[in-house]
Motif scaffolding. Structure first.
Motif, PDB file in Angstrom:
ATOM      1  N   ILE A 533       0.861  -1.187   0.000  1.00  0.00           N
ATOM      2  CA  ILE A 533       0.000   0.000   0.000  1.00  0.00           C
ATOM      3  C   ILE A 533       0.895   1.234   0.000  1.00  0.00           C
ATOM      4  CG2 ILE A 533      -1.689   1.346   1.306  1.00  0.00           C
ATOM      5  CD1 ILE A 533      -2.896  -1.182   2.331  1.00  0.00           C
ATOM      6  N   ARG A 534       0.534   2.210  -0.815  1.00  0.00           N
ATOM      7  CA  ARG A 534       1.266   3.479  -0.875  1.00  0.00           C
ATOM      8  C   ARG A 534       0.268   4.626  -0.775  1.00  0.00           C
ATOM      9  NH1 ARG A 534       3.141   0.193  -4.679  1.00  0.00           N
ATOM     10  NH2 ARG A 534       1.854   1.217  -6.282  1.00  0.00           N
ATOM     11  N   GLY A 543       4.589  12.136  -1.330  1.00  0.00           N
ATOM     12  CA  GLY A 543       4.494  10.718  -1.603  1.00  0.00           C
ATOM     13  C   GLY A 543       5.121  10.335  -2.932  1.00  0.00           C
ATOM     14  N   PRO A 544       5.023   9.065  -3.231  1.00  0.00           N
ATOM     15  CA  PRO A 544       4.272   8.033  -2.493  1.00  0.00           C
ATOM     16  C   PRO A 544       4.980   7.586  -1.210  1.00  0.00           C
ATOM     17  CG  PRO A 544       5.348   7.074  -4.402  1.00  0.00           C
ATOM     18  CD  PRO A 544       5.607   8.538  -4.484  1.00  0.00           C
ATOM     19  N   VAL A 558      -2.389  -5.761   8.271  1.00  0.00           N
ATOM     20  CA  VAL A 558      -2.668  -4.638   9.168  1.00  0.00           C
ATOM     21  C   VAL A 558      -1.447  -3.735   9.232  1.00  0.00           C
ATOM     22  CG1 VAL A 558      -3.283  -3.949  11.514  1.00  0.00           C
ATOM     23  CG2 VAL A 558      -4.239  -6.029  10.559  1.00  0.00           C
ATOM     24  N   SER A 559      -1.704  -2.430   9.250  1.00  0.00           N
ATOM     25  CA  SER A 559      -0.678  -1.436   9.524  1.00  0.00           C
ATOM     26  C   SER A 559      -1.168  -0.573  10.678  1.00  0.00           C
ATOM     27  CB  SER A 559      -0.418  -0.564   8.283  1.00  0.00           C
ATOM     28  OG  SER A 559       0.470   0.492   8.613  1.00  0.00           O
ATOM     29  N   ALA A 560      -0.585  -0.772  11.867  1.00  0.00           N
ATOM     30  CA  ALA A 560      -1.045  -0.062  13.062  1.00  0.00           C
ATOM     31  C   ALA A 560      -0.188   1.145  13.411  1.00  0.00           C
ATOM     32  CB  ALA A 560      -1.077  -1.010  14.256  1.00  0.00           C
ATOM     33  N   GLY A 561       0.905   1.406  12.649  1.00  0.00           N
ATOM     34  CA  GLY A 561       1.797   2.510  12.986  1.00  0.00           C
ATOM     35  C   GLY A 561       1.821   3.619  11.959  1.00  0.00           C
ATOM     36  N   THR A 562       0.862   3.663  11.071  1.00  0.00           N
ATOM     37  CA  THR A 562       0.835   4.684  10.031  1.00  0.00           C
ATOM     38  C   THR A 562       0.404   6.033  10.610  1.00  0.00           C
ATOM     39  OG1 THR A 562       0.283   3.014   8.377  1.00  0.00           O
ATOM     40  CG2 THR A 562      -0.131   5.306   7.798  1.00  0.00           C
ATOM     41  N   VAL A 563       1.059   7.098  10.173  1.00  0.00           N
ATOM     42  CA  VAL A 563       0.722   8.452  10.610  1.00  0.00           C
ATOM     43  C   VAL A 563       0.347   9.275   9.380  1.00  0.00           C
ATOM     44  CG1 VAL A 563       1.534  10.555  11.724  1.00  0.00           C
ATOM     45  CG2 VAL A 563       2.240   8.327  12.602  1.00  0.00           C
ATOM     46  N   LEU A 564      -0.851   9.855   9.401  1.00  0.00           N
ATOM     47  CA  LEU A 564      -1.289  10.748   8.332  1.00  0.00           C
ATOM     48  C   LEU A 564      -0.869  12.168   8.692  1.00  0.00           C
ATOM     49  CD1 LEU A 564      -4.861   9.249   7.770  1.00  0.00           C
ATOM     50  CD2 LEU A 564      -2.788   8.820   6.434  1.00  0.00           C
ATOM     51  N   PRO A 565       0.063  12.781   7.958  1.00  0.00           N
ATOM     52  CA  PRO A 565       0.668  14.046   8.407  1.00  0.00           C
ATOM     53  C   PRO A 565      -0.211  15.270   8.222  1.00  0.00           C
ATOM     54  CG  PRO A 565       1.627  13.354   6.315  1.00  0.00           C
ATOM     55  CD  PRO A 565       0.710  12.256   6.743  1.00  0.00           C
ATOM     56  N   MET A 566      -1.127  15.278   7.251  1.00  0.00           N
ATOM     57  CA  MET A 566      -1.940  16.474   7.029  1.00  0.00           C
ATOM     58  C   MET A 566      -3.252  16.095   6.367  1.00  0.00           C
ATOM     59  SD  MET A 566      -0.002  18.336   3.829  1.00  0.00           S
ATOM     60  CE  MET A 566       1.429  18.627   4.860  1.00  0.00           C
ATOM     61  N   ALA A 567      -4.196  17.047   6.417  1.00  0.00           N
ATOM     62  CA  ALA A 567      -5.507  16.812   5.842  1.00  0.00           C
ATOM     63  C   ALA A 567      -5.457  16.982   4.332  1.00  0.00           C
ATOM     64  CB  ALA A 567      -6.526  17.762   6.453  1.00  0.00           C
ATOM     65  N   GLY A 568      -6.447  16.392   3.665  1.00  0.00           N
ATOM     66  CA  GLY A 568      -6.530  16.498   2.220  1.00  0.00           C
ATOM     67  C   GLY A 568      -7.054  15.216   1.598  1.00  0.00           C
ATOM     68  N   ASP A 569      -7.099  15.204   0.274  1.00  0.00           N
ATOM     69  CA  ASP A 569      -7.556  14.028  -0.472  1.00  0.00           C
ATOM     70  C   ASP A 569      -6.347  13.166  -0.828  1.00  0.00           C
ATOM     71  OD1 ASP A 569     -10.196  14.855  -0.367  1.00  0.00           O
ATOM     72  OD2 ASP A 569     -10.042  16.013  -2.220  1.00  0.00           O
ATOM     73  N   ARG A 571      -4.466   9.741  -2.059  1.00  0.00           N
ATOM     74  CA  ARG A 571      -4.675   8.641  -2.994  1.00  0.00           C
ATOM     75  C   ARG A 571      -3.998   7.397  -2.438  1.00  0.00           C
ATOM     76  NH1 ARG A 571      -6.637   8.323  -7.925  1.00  0.00           N
ATOM     77  NH2 ARG A 571      -6.031   6.611  -9.326  1.00  0.00           N
ATOM     78  N   LEU A 572      -4.797   6.357  -2.215  1.00  0.00           N
ATOM     79  CA  LEU A 572      -4.307   5.106  -1.648  1.00  0.00           C
ATOM     80  C   LEU A 572      -4.209   4.071  -2.774  1.00  0.00           C
ATOM     81  CD1 LEU A 572      -5.325   3.551   1.714  1.00  0.00           C
ATOM     82  CD2 LEU A 572      -5.416   2.125  -0.325  1.00  0.00           C
TER      83      LEU A 572
END
Length: 594
Positions: A533-534, A543-544, A558-569, A571-572
């Motif tokens: 997943i990217r 990114g990616p 499962v990825s339990a340590g992912t951090v989303l740094p900022m808001a926005g749309d 793409r996964l």
């Protein structure tokens, strides 16, 4: 609420201003000091609001399960568990496991696992193949219950047949619990606001009227009864039980050991301990040496301590900036109590003097108007405190975003509450101007107009209290906007096809969990050679970013340590290698909130 009723005392002629009084006033050093202090407070509030609007999560949400949701196993697991986004109460929580035939197969008890965020239940010896349903119900740190369910299969999946709806809870218990919560707010306001009115707003500052003292005593009794009722109902409310469990000793013991149970118990003990000060202290002095001010410091300490029992077990006790949120909530509750309670006492005085609006009662009318003038100054301070603390609370729970205020139940209730308060403030301003123009020598129109304005404000107060009670039990806007994202992406390699199911919880700035389930064309979980997943944010050229996945079962990553740094749309992109030569690429856009 009347802001600074600047009408001269009724029945006394206005004095001619002296030369010194006609001269322009110079700002004193004390006034300048108060201005500097107000500016410092405003600057502090602005600095807080300028900080990062991180989410103030208040309802626990499911992060991951063990085994994974929709997992396909070869044997029945000995234990099942669920991990949540915040600490949960295990005493009032439950986890039930239902077999393929709908019968209970759990050990009957559940408790914390490795941490207070995890709930674990044992499973009895069972070997039947089919789909098992795990239904859970927990009480989050803000004292509100949340529930849900997930399934797992042993061997060939079957259609689930578990009565999950039975864990929703009793509507009778929910209604009684909400009524007790509303009664507690009303009792707190009558007790504290009535006492402050008697001590501060009466002419001479002492000798409170009998009706006002009775109203204060009624507020104390209402708060005590409501607190005990809420303590008895919290267990059935949190556990999803019926009214018959209200007096169950085991349920009550479990309730007392929770955060909300401890706060309610302490509140009840404090009310009993302070009964003498609130109900038996005469609050009077001699005509030459009135001493009501001596009761204000202990009364203020009681008010702050009682308000802390709400703040310690509500939305402000979890999430970010807890010390600042706790302090703001206490100030908000005390200001509300002084304003609402004082307004109610003022209304009782006006109703009492309805039959005395005749010539010859000027002195009596003067006393009531004088008390209203004093209360208007106190109310103005309360409104200022409510404006500052309410703005902070709104920012913390909604980020003051348009979507949070307009598309969520919490935001709409908050707008309705704000509208009610604004109407009350506007009504007070209109009444102040009318009274300033319409006063007469004997005070008859003054009392009549004053009573009409206060009656209208009390009606709005009742509506605002009902909205506040509903607001306390509603999922905060940030939490509602960040509900888990569940996307199903179909892949096709030509020789192999199926579905990649993505779950992101929560989809907002900060730590999050990403679950990937790989299903074949029949909807069954299947193992693949590799899964990647990217994450990419095209609007910011970020990114990616690779997401580190860990296997959690056949076809479950499962990825339990992912951090989303900022808001926005964001793409996964998902890459699945189903064989040595076949690879599928699918993508989905996820909106990440603040």
């Amino acid at each position: 609420m009347l802001f600074a009723i600047h009408c001269p005392p009724v029945g006394k002629p206005a004095r001619k201003p002296t030369r010194q009084q006609r001269a322009p006033e110079r700002p004193s050093s004390g006034r300048a000091g108060r201005r500097r202090a107000a500016a410092a407070v405003l600057l502090g509030v602005l600095l807080v609001l300028a900080g990062p609007a991180t989410a103030a999560q208040a309802h626990a949400s499911l992060v991951t399960t063990s085994p994974g949701a929709s997992a396909r196993l070869s044997t029945v697991p000995r234990h099942v568990g669920a991990t949540f986004s915040e600490p949960v109460e295990a005493g009032l929580g439950s986890m039930k496991v239902y077999g393929p035939d709908g019968s209970r197969v759990d050990a009957g008890t559940s408790g914390h696992g490795a941490s207070d965020r995890e709930l674990v239940a044992g499973v009895r010896n069972a070997s039947a193949h089919g789909t098992y349903t795990v239904a859970w119900r927990v009480v989050s740190a803000d004292s509100h219950p949340v529930q849900g369910a997930f399934t797992l299969s042993v061997g060939t999946p079957t259609r689930p047949s578990a009565p999950v709806a039975s864990d929703v809870g009793s509507p009778v218990v929910s209604a009684l619990h909400a009524s007790a919560r509303l009664a507690a707010y009303a009792g707190f306001a009558l007790m504290i606001g009535g006492a402050v009115f008697c001590l501060v707003c009466r002419p001479g500052g002492y000798v409170p009227p009998r009706r006002a003292r009775r109203l204060t005593a009624a507020g104390w009794g209402l708060l005590l009864v409501a607190t005990l009722g809420q303590l008895l109902l919290q267990g059935p409310y949190g556990s999803g039980l019926g009214p018959a469990a209200t007096f169950d000793p085991e349920v009550l013991t479990a309730t007392v050991n929770t955060r909300i149970g401890t706060a309610l118990s302490f509140r009840a003990l404090l009310l009993v301990a302070t009964a003498y000060l609130l109900l038996c202290t005469p609050w009077t002095g001699s005509a030459h040496q009135p001493r009501p001010w001596r009761a204000l410091p202990p009364l203020g300490l009681i008010a702050v301590t009682l308000a802390a029992t709400w703040a310690a077990s509500g939305h402000m006790a979890v999430g970010t900036q807890i010390p600042a949120a706790f302090l703001m909530d206490v100030v908000h509750l005390v200001a509300m109590a002084v304003w609402v309670g004082g307004l109610t006492v003022l209304l009782t005085l006006l109703v009492r003097h309805r039959g005395t609006e005749t010539p010859g009662t000027a002195d009596d009318s003067t006393a009531v108007v004088d008390a209203a003038r004093r209360f208007s100054r106190v109310a103005l301070g309360c409104v200022a405190a409510l404006a500052v603390t309410g703005t902070y609370q709104s920012w913390r729970q909604t980020g003051l975003s348009f979507d949070g205020l307009t598309t969520t139940p919490y935001g709409r209730l908050l707008l309705a509450k704000t509208g009610g308060v604004v109407l009350m403030v506007g009504l007070g301003g209109v009444a102040r101007r009318r009274l300033h123009r319409a006063h007469t020598a004997h005070g008859v129109p003054v009392l009549r107009r004053l009573r009409n304005a206060v009656v209208a404000e009390c009606v709005l107060v009742a509506a605002v209290l009902v909205i506040t009670t509903t607001l306390v039990g509603t999922r905060p806007a940030d939490d509602a906007l960040a509900l888990p994202v569940n996307a199903e992406l179909r892949y096709d390699t030509g020789a192999d096809r199926g579905t990649a199911q993505i779950v992101i919880d929560p989809p907002r700035i900060g730590p999050t969990s990403i679950h990937l389930y790989v299903l074949d064309s029949n909807g069954m979980q299947r193992a693949v050679e590799a899964a990647e997943i990217r994450l990419t944010l095209p609007g910011r050229d970020i990114g990616p970013l690779p997401v580190r996945l860990s296997p959690a079962g056949p076809g479950h990553y499962v990825s339990a340590g992912t951090v989303l740094p900022m808001a926005g749309d964001w793409r996964l992109s998902v890459s699945l290698r189903t064989s040595d030569v076949e690879t599928a690429e699918v993508s989905h856009t996820v909106e990440v909130h603040r």
